[in-house]
Design a protein around this motif. Structure first.
Motif, PDB file in Angstrom:
ATOM      1  N   SER A 264      30.097  28.950  -4.774  1.00  0.00           N
ATOM      2  CA  SER A 264      28.992  29.853  -4.453  1.00  0.00           C
ATOM      3  C   SER A 264      27.781  29.622  -5.349  1.00  0.00           C
ATOM      4  N   LEU A 265      27.930  28.730  -6.331  1.00  0.00           N
ATOM      5  CA  LEU A 265      26.850  28.452  -7.276  1.00  0.00           C
ATOM      6  C   LEU A 265      26.232  27.080  -7.000  1.00  0.00           C
ATOM      7  N   PRO A 266      25.032  26.819  -7.513  1.00  0.00           N
ATOM      8  CA  PRO A 266      24.370  25.532  -7.256  1.00  0.00           C
ATOM      9  C   PRO A 266      25.176  24.331  -7.755  1.00  0.00           C
ATOM     10  N   ARG A 267      25.020  23.225  -7.038  1.00  0.00           N
ATOM     11  CA  ARG A 267      25.666  21.967  -7.404  1.00  0.00           C
ATOM     12  C   ARG A 267      24.631  21.017  -8.008  1.00  0.00           C
ATOM     13  N   THR A 268      25.037  20.336  -9.064  1.00  0.00           N
ATOM     14  CA  THR A 268      24.149  19.391  -9.742  1.00  0.00           C
ATOM     15  C   THR A 268      24.683  17.980  -9.551  1.00  0.00           C
ATOM     16  N   PRO A 269      23.880  17.051  -9.027  1.00  0.00           N
ATOM     17  CA  PRO A 269      24.379  15.697  -8.798  1.00  0.00           C
ATOM     18  C   PRO A 269      24.485  14.870 -10.073  1.00  0.00           C
ATOM     19  N   LEU A 270      25.470  13.992 -10.101  1.00  0.00           N
ATOM     20  CA  LEU A 270      25.520  12.894 -11.069  1.00  0.00           C
ATOM     21  C   LEU A 270      24.984  11.677 -10.329  1.00  0.00           C
ATOM     22  N   ASP A 271      23.823  11.195 -10.704  1.00  0.00           N
ATOM     23  CA  ASP A 271      23.229  10.116  -9.909  1.00  0.00           C
ATOM     24  C   ASP A 271      22.442   9.100 -10.728  1.00  0.00           C
ATOM     25  N   SER A 272      22.630   9.108 -12.051  1.00  0.00           N
ATOM     26  CA  SER A 272      21.927   8.124 -12.873  1.00  0.00           C
ATOM     27  C   SER A 272      22.850   6.944 -13.158  1.00  0.00           C
ATOM     28  N   VAL A 273      22.428   5.751 -12.742  1.00  0.00           N
ATOM     29  CA  VAL A 273      23.157   4.511 -13.015  1.00  0.00           C
ATOM     30  C   VAL A 273      22.229   3.623 -13.830  1.00  0.00           C
TER      31      VAL A 273
ATOM     32  N   HIS B  59      29.224   7.926 -25.612  1.00  0.00           N
ATOM     33  CA  HIS B  59      29.174   8.587 -26.922  1.00  0.00           C
ATOM     34  C   HIS B  59      27.788   8.414 -27.537  1.00  0.00           C
ATOM     35  N   THR B  60      26.812   8.985 -26.859  1.00  0.00           N
ATOM     36  CA  THR B  60      25.408   8.828 -27.244  1.00  0.00           C
ATOM     37  C   THR B  60      24.730  10.201 -27.189  1.00  0.00           C
ATOM     38  N   PRO B  61      24.993  11.060 -28.181  1.00  0.00           N
ATOM     39  CA  PRO B  61      24.410  12.412 -28.144  1.00  0.00           C
ATOM     40  C   PRO B  61      22.891  12.416 -28.148  1.00  0.00           C
ATOM     41  N   GLU B  62      22.279  11.320 -28.583  1.00  0.00           N
ATOM     42  CA  GLU B  62      20.820  11.253 -28.545  1.00  0.00           C
ATOM     43  C   GLU B  62      20.287  11.249 -27.110  1.00  0.00           C
ATOM     44  N   TYR B  63      21.154  10.984 -26.142  1.00  0.00           N
ATOM     45  CA  TYR B  63      20.760  10.998 -24.734  1.00  0.00           C
ATOM     46  C   TYR B  63      21.303  12.217 -23.983  1.00  0.00           C
ATOM     47  N   PHE B  64      21.835  13.196 -24.706  1.00  0.00           N
ATOM     48  CA  PHE B  64      22.258  14.421 -24.039  1.00  0.00           C
ATOM     49  C   PHE B  64      21.051  15.185 -23.535  1.00  0.00           C
ATOM     50  N   GLY B  65      21.244  15.913 -22.424  1.00  0.00           N
ATOM     51  CA  GLY B  65      20.251  16.869 -21.962  1.00  0.00           C
ATOM     52  C   GLY B  65      20.568  18.242 -22.534  1.00  0.00           C
ATOM     53  N   GLU B  66      19.806  19.239 -22.129  1.00  0.00           N
ATOM     54  CA  GLU B  66      20.007  20.614 -22.598  1.00  0.00           C
ATOM     55  C   GLU B  66      20.658  21.455 -21.510  1.00  0.00           C
ATOM     56  N   ILE B  67      21.596  22.308 -21.920  1.00  0.00           N
ATOM     57  CA  ILE B  67      22.173  23.286 -21.000  1.00  0.00           C
ATOM     58  C   ILE B  67      21.930  24.671 -21.597  1.00  0.00           C
ATOM     59  N   GLU B  68      21.292  25.519 -20.803  1.00  0.00           N
ATOM     60  CA  GLU B  68      20.893  26.857 -21.247  1.00  0.00           C
ATOM     61  C   GLU B  68      21.754  27.898 -20.545  1.00  0.00           C
ATOM     62  N   PHE B  69      22.403  28.736 -21.307  1.00  0.00           N
ATOM     63  CA  PHE B  69      23.310  29.748 -20.751  1.00  0.00           C
ATOM     64  C   PHE B  69      22.537  31.025 -20.476  1.00  0.00           C
ATOM     65  N   VAL B  70      22.341  31.320 -19.205  1.00  0.00           N
ATOM     66  CA  VAL B  70      21.473  32.427 -18.787  1.00  0.00           C
ATOM     67  C   VAL B  70      22.285  33.648 -18.380  1.00  0.00           C
TER      68      VAL B  70
ATOM     69  N   GLY C  31      20.178   5.330 -22.293  1.00  0.00           N
ATOM     70  CA  GLY C  31      19.352   4.140 -22.456  1.00  0.00           C
ATOM     71  C   GLY C  31      19.958   3.041 -23.295  1.00  0.00           C
ATOM     72  N   THR C  32      21.281   2.947 -23.332  1.00  0.00           N
ATOM     73  CA  THR C  32      21.930   1.893 -24.116  1.00  0.00           C
ATOM     74  C   THR C  32      22.029   0.600 -23.314  1.00  0.00           C
ATOM     75  N   PRO C  33      22.109  -0.559 -23.969  1.00  0.00           N
ATOM     76  CA  PRO C  33      22.210  -1.832 -23.238  1.00  0.00           C
ATOM     77  C   PRO C  33      23.487  -1.949 -22.413  1.00  0.00           C
ATOM     78  N   GLU C  34      24.583  -1.381 -22.901  1.00  0.00           N
ATOM     79  CA  GLU C  34      25.864  -1.398 -22.206  1.00  0.00           C
ATOM     80  C   GLU C  34      26.356   0.029 -22.046  1.00  0.00           C
ATOM     81  N   PRO C  35      27.276   0.263 -21.102  1.00  0.00           N
ATOM     82  CA  PRO C  35      27.771   1.623 -20.908  1.00  0.00           C
ATOM     83  C   PRO C  35      28.329   2.229 -22.194  1.00  0.00           C
ATOM     84  N   ASP C  36      27.831   3.388 -22.533  1.00  0.00           N
ATOM     85  CA  ASP C  36      28.294   4.090 -23.730  1.00  0.00           C
ATOM     86  C   ASP C  36      28.008   5.582 -23.547  1.00  0.00           C
TER      87      ASP C  36
END
Length: 213
Positions: A24-33, A202-213, A195-200
């Motif tokens: 019943s809640l919004p769906r968020t796509p995983l779509d970054s390759v 474990h890169t917290p520098e590329y995490f987004g933000e999640i806000e608990f509303v 933005g790493t050269p190879e799949p990784d």
């Protein structure tokens, strides 16, 4: 990216009810390759919510093959058809919470890939409640289009250092992933671009933000 995470309930909800309630809640796509060597992009989306004492998450996946060799906590489930939730409460250490398509879970915490503390298998088994539409029994590679769903209840009490308690009004950093290291066509899909050269992952520098509303 930034994601608003809604409050689902106060009292802890059983995982089978979570499986239905999150629809019943919004769906968020995983779509970054990000990596040209791994162009495959199965259809994946997720819904994350929270309660007074737990995260609730549901993944929905449609892909051309599935693999589930591992069935016990703390096994390398990323080698199977796998979905993952990495989250940092303090922007220093982060939890990696990984599920293969039959719900086997791997979880650890630390500040980078090399410095991690595994959550004990018996704690994972006791605390995290998971259900998958593919059941719980392991299986070898299955070819052909398969759609599956997985939901999990992740109690805050399993997150002791850094500690997670009431999250309402707070902002964490996180990323969400789909992978399959040992499938016929390995793939690496993310929510927030990496933005790493190879799949990784474990890169917290590329995490987004999640806000608990």
């Amino acid at each position: 990216m930034k994601l608003s995470v809604p409050r689902l309930t106060t009292k802890r909800m059983p995982v089978k009810k979570v499986m239905r309630a999150l629809d019943s809640l919004p769906r968020t796509p995983l779509d970054s390759v990000a990596w040209k060597e791994f162009p495959l992009k199965p259809a994946v989306n997720f819904t994350l919510a929270y309660g007074d004492d737990a995260f609730y998450i549901k993944f929905r996946v449609s892909e051309d093959e599935v693999l589930a060799l591992y069935s016990h906590p703390s096994q390398p489930v990323c080698r199977d058809s796998c979905v993952e939730f990495f989250v940092s409460p303090d922007r220093k250490d982060y939890y990696n919470i990984e599920f293969n398509c039959i719900g086997a879970c791997f979880m650890a915490v630390g500040y980078d890939r090399a410095h991690r503390r595994m959550i004990k298998p018996d704690v994972i088994e006791k605390k995290i409640d998971v259900v998958s539409t593919l059941g719980k029994r392991p299986f070898n590679l299955r070819a052909g289009r398969v759609s599956w769903e997985l939901a999990a209840v992740i109690p805050f009490e399993i997150m002791e250092s850094p500690r997670v308690t009431d999250v309402r009004g707070k902002t964490f950093t996180a990323n969400f992933y789909k992978c399959g290291d040992e499938m016929t066509a390995p793939h690496y899909i993310t929510w927030n671009p990496v933005g790493t050269p190879e799949p990784d992952y474990h890169t917290p520098e590329y995490f987004g933000e999640i806000e608990f509303v």
